[in-house]
Design an enzyme around this catalytic site. Structure first.
Site, PDB file in Angstrom:
ATOM      1  N   LYS A  37       1.228  10.632  13.418  1.00  0.00           N
ATOM      2  CA  LYS A  37       2.093  11.828  11.810  1.00  0.00           C
ATOM      3  C   LYS A  37       2.456  12.761  11.952  1.00  0.00           C
ATOM      4  CE  LYS A  37      -0.988   8.614   9.926  1.00  0.00           C
ATOM      5  NZ  LYS A  37      -1.304   7.885   8.128  1.00  0.00           N
ATOM      6  N   ARG A  43      -1.829   4.103  17.647  1.00  0.00           N
ATOM      7  CA  ARG A  43      -1.818   4.743  15.908  1.00  0.00           C
ATOM      8  C   ARG A  43      -2.807   6.385  16.563  1.00  0.00           C
ATOM      9  NH1 ARG A  43      -2.049   3.965  10.598  1.00  0.00           N
ATOM     10  NH2 ARG A  43      -1.081   5.555   9.713  1.00  0.00           N
ATOM     11  N   GLU A  89       0.606  -0.730   0.210  1.00  0.00           N
ATOM     12  CA  GLU A  89       0.384   0.444  -0.282  1.00  0.00           C
ATOM     13  C   GLU A  89       1.033   1.308   0.096  1.00  0.00           C
ATOM     14  OE1 GLU A  89      -3.488  -0.188   2.339  1.00  0.00           O
ATOM     15  OE2 GLU A  89      -4.109   2.182   1.942  1.00  0.00           O
ATOM     16  N   GLU A 143     -10.243   4.124   9.521  1.00  0.00           N
ATOM     17  CA  GLU A 143     -10.912   4.020   8.000  1.00  0.00           C
ATOM     18  C   GLU A 143     -11.197   2.438   7.700  1.00  0.00           C
ATOM     19  OE1 GLU A 143      -6.667   5.160   6.176  1.00  0.00           O
ATOM     20  OE2 GLU A 143      -7.569   7.184   5.928  1.00  0.00           O
ATOM     21  N   LYS A 185      -3.558  -0.270  14.205  1.00  0.00           N
ATOM     22  CA  LYS A 185      -4.609   1.012  13.718  1.00  0.00           C
ATOM     23  C   LYS A 185      -5.994   0.460  14.335  1.00  0.00           C
ATOM     24  CE  LYS A 185      -5.916   2.846   9.417  1.00  0.00           C
ATOM     25  NZ  LYS A 185      -5.578   3.029   8.139  1.00  0.00           N
ATOM     26  N   GLU A 234       3.727   9.266  -1.004  1.00  0.00           N
ATOM     27  CA  GLU A 234       1.664   8.763  -1.269  1.00  0.00           C
ATOM     28  C   GLU A 234       1.498  10.643  -1.331  1.00  0.00           C
ATOM     29  OE1 GLU A 234       0.524   7.654   1.770  1.00  0.00           O
ATOM     30  OE2 GLU A 234      -1.743   7.968   0.582  1.00  0.00           O
ATOM     31  N   HIS A 278      -4.174  18.470   0.485  1.00  0.00           N
ATOM     32  CA  HIS A 278      -4.896  17.312  -0.285  1.00  0.00           C
ATOM     33  C   HIS A 278      -5.527  18.218  -1.433  1.00  0.00           C
ATOM     34  CE1 HIS A 278      -7.703  13.524   0.539  1.00  0.00           C
ATOM     35  NE2 HIS A 278      -6.364  12.829   1.959  1.00  0.00           N
ATOM     36  N   ASP A 329      -2.875  13.852   7.351  1.00  0.00           N
ATOM     37  CA  ASP A 329      -2.334  13.166   6.450  1.00  0.00           C
ATOM     38  C   ASP A 329      -0.836  12.771   5.470  1.00  0.00           C
ATOM     39  OD1 ASP A 329      -3.733  10.258   4.424  1.00  0.00           O
ATOM     40  OD2 ASP A 329      -2.203  10.289   5.747  1.00  0.00           O
TER      41      ASP A 329
END
Lengths: 718, 718
Positions: free
Chosen positions: A378, A342, A185, A309, A305, A411, A539, A383
């Site tokens: 993070k 997380r 991923e 999501e 996690k 990413e 984003h 993100d």
């Protein structure tokens, strides 16, 4: 002639590789031949003899690496099995294996280093000059050996050495978002390096080279599987494979960790619930953990996690993160394991600004987590954007261990195509002042435990590693794996020093190469911010795969996944009001910080549109309207890439043909994509600004409809 | 000293690699240093000077390869830019670029070779000794150069050379079952080497080395995408990438082909139908083909899998294969393209023996296909089993071009774990006598066109290549890529000669290595047949992924996918009656062949259970019951793997440590899996035979239930 000296041959391999073809496999451990004859002679004179103390696997590995590196760098004149007893000696071994007279030479140094630290010191004894590489453990010695080799790799003097160094952060870890089917991923360097099918019996040589590379920068842990976890990794069939990897990594000081899927008790345990307070569930994790530690006595622990999501978690049972984390913490505590929980949580049922949602889920619970739990945060609250203000949770939990999660894989930053040196980005966050305990409360101090006196500290990097021959898909991006490791060891290092080191280790010590390429790297992150998301935008990448621009996207199932949610462009202006007149995300920061963010006159324009919705004709400090300034930033980014290409084109004679050409081709794509970003974003936002492109900004070569029509069903990593 | 001679450095790289570490990347193009001093001197004397004729990209590549190979093999004493004009010269160039006096030396040889052939000849002129490498085209010269280098690689004399060689088969092609997401169907060597996302601008150096490897064995075509096709490959976004690959491959004589999804006119063309007789459909393919040839003037053509395993095709519109193939053939004919139409068809609505279903769909239509259509037929009538009798279609279509489809990737043969040398299997099929025109009508003669005087001939190999550093996942399996290429060039070659060549090129010329390892390779296929599917058993691998044994599987959606369909084990016996008393699949063969297959007394016991349902106590020629013999065959296969391990363990001093250890680890897994096969199959069949294991067969270590419980949700390639 050639057969006699196996290390001479090692030298030949590497020397040759550096000139002709270099597939990049050897990363920053090129061990290039030291061409400067007098420097080489200094080294040879100092290293007439090597003397090992200790016999462990780790010391053997250290010895092997030392011989490999020295043979390669010093050529046929180096012989590690010299019987010359009048010579200067390099001694390496841990304190426990040193003789008394050697230990005397080191004075108090052993007390100045921790369990993983090392000492490299020059001294004279009985008329001979020696260098000692030592530490409190064999792993410390290994780290010392790598750092000693780095001195030669970077052509430093090795006279009068007195290096005393320890890692400032305890858990220095890579996160592989690797799935069991070997897809990765957000992976852009091929596929997973873990050949699960043929483990445990086939040990790919890459596992060893992976361990060497990580040990060389002090990375001491690896999470093998994706945070979007598959519970199967906890079954015996896979634990056997995990054990085999742990055995390869152990002598390099690298512990193995796994992501634990919270619903594993149901999926593989046959239970009806995964409620953290359920007795059967508690017992299941206890037994499962025991099973793991029976195979892997130094298993590091779990990353989780949860309730994010779509991942299962304690909130599925009306419990909270404390319940969930403590469940697992209890299971691993008897074995000195840790739980990295997380903080990347945001709910599709909560319409609060996404940037605000993690804080209330964790900060009020400060002090309630077991002491072997560390919250993984993070760098920013959204993100991994090209620029994010530091996460408000840093410094905000005095009683709870907190660790940083950086993203190394790109990413949102051009995959493995764009040459972007990330340590400048990491440095920005690490040096940011949280003001939680007054001025100087920088993020690095929370991470190394000194801000609030914490015992358990950590840093995680989401890996950019795959099975491409050069590991990272783009030889330049090896620098980010390297740089991440260096900052995990010492979060106070400067990005510039890291760039300098890495270029010398990986390419050349030639100043005519280092100076321009270092500047190129140090500017690259800002270039990307400019051509993607200037002035605090964030984003606005295209859907799902995050490849290329998509500021128009508005149709995703969750509103806070849509780019329009983040830029909020309308006829009045652009930007996300996170001040007290808007979502008030600023209130989660210390007042000194919040005041600056809230105030248009004080805020750095780099963060402008992260915190403010600003009219198109708003005047920036340089007198330009927001629209003009934004357009010029996009153009500046494009120009900066053109400049990178100009620089790189002049480097041909300093670099092997293969890496030179590979990087050249990728820079060319980066340039095309930077223009694509500029054109698509400006065309889209222009619909709202209704202002012309300022002079100096190139006209787009396609229409907005064209850009909106582009589809990439097989963009990697998705 | 080291900088002056770049080719000296090339020599150093390769020389060193061979001793210490060899990741296998260089395949059979190791160009190992010739250690025998007198042989090396012979070579140096003969090659004092190189002289190139011609200036094309292909000739430049040939020159580069020659210099690379010679520098590497001959070391620092070789210099290709010698000004020594008294010396012996190696001349290479196509006929059109040679001087008259050189052409005179070659007599009639140019008439004895075809467009891709080559001549390597020694001659004297004006007192100097020369070697000429030439052909009718530059590609022929390139092939000649590779074959010349092979002489040195295999330590042959290069005095008095007179080699005249042409490929016997026109289209010599690899089929990559690579998907656009880079997964590889039935791929076990990592993932697809085609980095679609970064094409066309990033040209991975692997593309060039892929081309070199293929050109070195004369492979002249590559189908880039899976037969289970995705129509997107025909869209401009992807055609641009295909074009970039075609440009890399062209000077190596390699054409690019694509799989065409029959429903593409609907999926990407917006049409409502894909009926091959529909005017719009005809026009769509015409325009699409023109579009492709505008980009790639020498595009090879299309491969089609139609009306098979869910793929769309002409039968969806009540048309037949002729209609479908001719539709596409018409489109590519103006550009000299071909259509490779696969005969791998069997329907879920047809209860006829699967082995019979292809024949009636094609043979009655012999002569109706356009002459640029070639029917692609698998070696056997089921699907790439460890042993299959040759496909009844070979020799059966006198008026229609037919090509062989071999599988190189080991879908049913142990993935990339099991060391199995496949050319023995290919040879078995190529040498099989179809008797279509009397005795001697071997399959190879149908393939090279001589049986029925056909113009268009071809062979396809389903590739075992992936992005693993060593390309094939197991260094030994590079031999199958190599061997397939050699047989496509000359289907009459012996597997033994191929094994000998490959071992010398890839590892060592030392007899003490060659002899035992060659024997090991030559026996490996029969060992696999023994431990998986002896005595004519077939298709009893586990579900879907085909990993490990699954003779019990009976629950798949299509009956002819179930292992039980193939072995038909019951209390009376085992085996599939394909004789006239059963499905009568034998009737599709020539009478001479059918008679042997039908007759229990004549049939080779290797094919027994492919054609006969036989009682458990049936007495084989050696007097043993079928059950005992079967069990002993399984044991024999296991013992053969043990013997392979014993052999390989003795080879450590002849091989570099890395490849030695890699192969050793994989052999160990192969041994474990051979035992697994033996145990699971015998436990299962024993339920029907109700007979004890004979003496000599090891008892299973697990129960049948255990074996049946094993699941591999992430076995690769599925």
């Amino acid at each position: 002639m050639f057969k006699k000296n196996i290390f001479f041959l090692a030298f030949l391999i590497v020397f040759c590789n550096n000139l002709l073809a270099n597939d990049g496999y050897h990363l920053w451990l090129q061990y290039s031949y030291v061409e400067n004859a007098s420097l080489r002679q200094e080294y040879l004179t100092a290293l007439e003899k090597l003397s090992t103390s200790g016999n462990s696997e780790t010391i053997k590995i250290a010895s092997k690496e030392l011989n490999r590196g020295l043979s390669s760098m010093l050529g046929p004149e180096f012989s590690s099995t010299s019987t010359n007893n009048n010579g200067n000696t390099l001694i390496f071994g841990a304190k426990a294996n040193l003789s008394e007279d050697v230990i005397l030479q080191l004075g108090n140094a052993f007390n100045e280093i921790n369990e993983e630290g090392y000492i490299i010191k020059s001294y004279s004894l009985k008329g001979k000059n020696h260098i000692i590489i030592t530490g409190n453990s064999d792993i410390g010695v290994l780290y010392g050996v790598y750092n000693f080799l780095k001195l030669l790799q970077t052509n430093k003097s090795i006279e009068k050495l007195n290096i005393i160094d320890s890692p400032k952060i305890k858990v220095r870890i890579l996160n592989h978002w690797d799935n069991l089917d070997r897809t990765v991923e957000r992976g852009y360097a091929g596929f997973s390096i873990w050949d699960w099918h043929r483990l445990p019996d086939y040990l790919d040589p890459r596992y060893t080279d992976y361990a060497r590379a990580n040990a060389s920068v002090g990375i001491n842990g690896t999470v093998l599987n994706n945070v979007n976890a598959n519970a199967l990794i906890l079954t015996p069939q896979y634990l056997e494979k995990v054990e085999a990897l742990a055995n390869v990594f152990r002598p390099y000081g690298i512990k193995v960790y796994l992501t634990a899927r919270f619903s594993a008790p149901i999926e593989i345990g046959g239970l009806k619930t995964a409620d953290p307070l359920d007795a059967d569930v508690i017992n299941w994790w206890k037994e499962k953990t025991k099973e793991i530690y029976n195979r892997i006595p130094d298993f590091g622990g779990f990353v989780v996690k949860a309730n994010s999501e779509g991942q299962p978690g304690p909130q599925d049972y009306d419990r909270n993160h404390v319940d969930g984390a403590n469940l697992l913490a209890t299971a691993v505590a008897p074995f000195n394991g840790i739980i990295m929980w997380r903080a990347f949580v945001y709910s599709e049922h909560d319409t609060t600004d996404r940037a605000k949602q993690a804080y209330p889920e964790f900060v009020p619970y400060d002090g309630q987590f077991k002491d072997n739990v560390i919250i993984q945060v993070k760098n920013g609250a959204i993100d991994f954007q090209p620029r994010e203000p530091f996460h408000p949770m840093f410094g905000a939990m005095p009683k709870t261990p907190i660790m940083m999660e950086f993203q190394i894989t790109q990413e949102y930053l051009g995959f493995s195509t764009h040459t972007i040196f990330l340590p400048t980005m990491y440095e920005e966050t690490l040096q940011a002042d949280t003001y939680r305990k007054g001025k100087g409360s920088i993020v690095a101090k929370d991470l190394d435990g000194t801000l609030h006196n914490k015992r358990l500290t950590g840093m995680a990097g989401v890996s950019n590693i795959g099975n491409d021959i050069n590991w990272t898909g783009n030889p330049m991006l090896q620098a980010n794996w390297y740089g991440y490791g260096r900052l995990a060891w010492d979060p106070y290092l400067s990005a510039e020093s890291i760039a300098d080191e890495w270029l010398r280790l990986t390419f050349s010590n030639n100043k005519k190469f280092i100076e321009p390429v270092k500047e190129m790297l140090l500017n690259s992150r800002e270039a990307a911010v400019n051509y993607m998301t200037p002035l605090g935008l964030h984003h606005i990448m295209d859907t799902g795969h995050h490849y290329g621009p998509g500021p128009w996207v508005s149709n995703l199932s969750r509103p806070e996944w849509n780019p329009i949610y983040y830029h909020k462009a309308d006829s009045l202006g652009i930007g996300f009001d996170r001040t007290s007149t808007g979502s008030n995300a600023t209130e989660q920061y210390a007042p000194e910080v919040a005041n600056v963010f809230n105030d248009l006159n004080s805020i750095s324009e780099k963060n402008l549109l992260w915190f403010h919705h600003v009219p198109w004709d708003y005047k920036l400090k340089n007198g330009k309207t927001l629209w003009d300034a934004m357009a010029l930033k996009y153009q500046e980014g494009v120009d900066q890439v053109a400049s990178m290409i100009t620089t790189w084109n002049q480097m041909e004679s300093y670099v092997d043909a293969e890496r030179y050409n590979n990087i050249k081709m990728l820079l060319n794509i980066q340039y095309k994509e930077a223009k694509w970003w500029r054109d698509a974003c400006l065309l889209y936002f222009q619909q709202y600004s209704n202002m012309p492109l300022p002079e100096g900004v190139e006209k787009p070569t396609q229409t907005l409809e064209y850009f909106q029509s582009l589809e990439f069903p097989f963009a990697p990593g998705n």
